[in-house]
Write a protein that holds these residues in place. Structure first.
Motif, PDB file in Angstrom:
ATOM      1  N   ASP A 131       0.859  -1.186   0.000  1.00 25.04           N
ATOM      2  CA  ASP A 131       0.000   0.000   0.000  1.00 25.04           C
ATOM      3  C   ASP A 131       0.895   1.236   0.000  1.00 25.04           C
ATOM      4  N   GLU A 132       0.412   2.303  -0.607  1.00 26.25           N
ATOM      5  CA  GLU A 132       1.237   3.502  -0.803  1.00 26.25           C
ATOM      6  C   GLU A 132       2.567   3.073  -1.429  1.00 26.25           C
ATOM      7  N   ALA A 133       2.439   2.391  -2.556  1.00 28.22           N
ATOM      8  CA  ALA A 133       3.581   1.719  -3.184  1.00 28.22           C
ATOM      9  C   ALA A 133       4.652   2.669  -3.690  1.00 28.22           C
ATOM     10  N   GLN A 134       4.398   3.965  -3.656  1.00 27.06           N
ATOM     11  CA  GLN A 134       5.458   4.888  -4.036  1.00 27.06           C
ATOM     12  C   GLN A 134       6.664   4.764  -3.100  1.00 27.06           C
ATOM     13  N   HIS A 135       6.504   4.030  -1.997  1.00 26.15           N
ATOM     14  CA  HIS A 135       7.635   3.779  -1.086  1.00 26.15           C
ATOM     15  C   HIS A 135       8.696   2.882  -1.714  1.00 26.15           C
ATOM     16  N   VAL A 147       0.254  -3.698  -6.060  1.00 29.43           N
ATOM     17  CA  VAL A 147       0.690  -2.409  -5.533  1.00 29.43           C
ATOM     18  C   VAL A 147      -0.511  -1.476  -5.575  1.00 29.43           C
ATOM     19  N   LEU A 148      -0.707  -0.744  -4.512  1.00 27.42           N
ATOM     20  CA  LEU A 148      -1.806   0.215  -4.407  1.00 27.42           C
ATOM     21  C   LEU A 148      -1.212   1.600  -4.214  1.00 27.42           C
ATOM     22  N   THR A 149      -1.726   2.549  -4.950  1.00 28.27           N
ATOM     23  CA  THR A 149      -1.274   3.915  -4.738  1.00 28.27           C
ATOM     24  C   THR A 149      -2.314   4.893  -5.270  1.00 28.27           C
ATOM     25  N   GLY A 150      -2.512   5.955  -4.532  1.00 25.61           N
ATOM     26  CA  GLY A 150      -3.343   7.059  -5.000  1.00 25.61           C
ATOM     27  C   GLY A 150      -2.470   8.204  -5.460  1.00 25.61           C
TER      28      GLY A 150
END
Length: 200
Positions: free
Chosen positions: A94-98, A120-123
């Motif tokens: 989650d918040e895969a920009q990590h 991968v989940l990201t907004g």
């Protein structure tokens, strides 16, 4: 976009795959409690284990007995040697920009996980370059976009020098089967437009 049910959709998938082994959810530290609460609210029948705190190592032996394991990126980095030995049914970032930078410890730890299904989940849209996209896809479908160097030469460098519509379309076509993109305007028309307030 944010707020359109990525967590609930993911929990529905995990509920449908209950019994195939534990799933791992990795999220920022600030969202661990949120994932725990949402899991209890929407899928109370799933046994959940939260790995956090100094005593978390004592809970590693319980992983095989639960449906969902929730941890943070910070602890994934620390616990990767243990977690990479476990075969998870699903891994969700989650918040895969990590993991957008493939050289970071976050990304390297995520790439090391053994799992059948990967999401991968990201907004958050890509922020820097198409390199971010390569890193996310390298987690979801390792090798699909080629090696890091191949991708740099084929897409990243040409796209960074200026508009390349043919190349953009080719990359978009390759990605389309793996993306579920939801926009507020598509799924929640009754919601008002985003309100922005500039505070100098």
């Amino acid at each position: 976009e944010m707020g359109l049910g990525k967590t609930v959709q993911t929990l529905a998938f995990l509920r449908a795959h209950q019994g195939y082994g534990p799933a791992l959810v990795v999220c920022p530290t600030s969202l661990v409690t949120n994932w725990e609460n949402e899991t209890r609210k929407f899928t109370p029948e799933l046994k959940t284990l939260v790995l956090e705190g100094a005593d978390r190592a004592a809970r590693f032996k319980s992983i095989a007995d639960v449906d969902i394991v929730i941890t943070s990126y910070a602890l994934l980095r620390r616990d990767v040697d243990t977690l990479r030995e476990i075969k998870f049914s699903t891994a969700v970032l989650d918040e895969a920009q990590h993991i957008k930078n493939p050289e970071t410890q976050n990304a390297q730890a995520a790439f090391a996980l053994r799992t059948k299904h990967r999401f991968v989940l990201t907004g958050t849209p890509m922020e820097n370059s198409v390199r971010d996209l390569w890193s996310l896809m390298n987690f979801v479908v390792p090798g699909y976009l080629g090696s890091r160097n191949d991708f740099r030469e084929r897409y990243e460098k040409p796209l960074s020098t200026g508009p390349a519509p043919v190349l953009k379309r080719r990359l978009a076509r390759r990605l389309r089967p793996f993306l579920l993109r939801r926009r507020k305007s598509d799924v929640a028309r009754e919601l008002p437009e985003k309100i922005e307030q500039v505070v100098p």
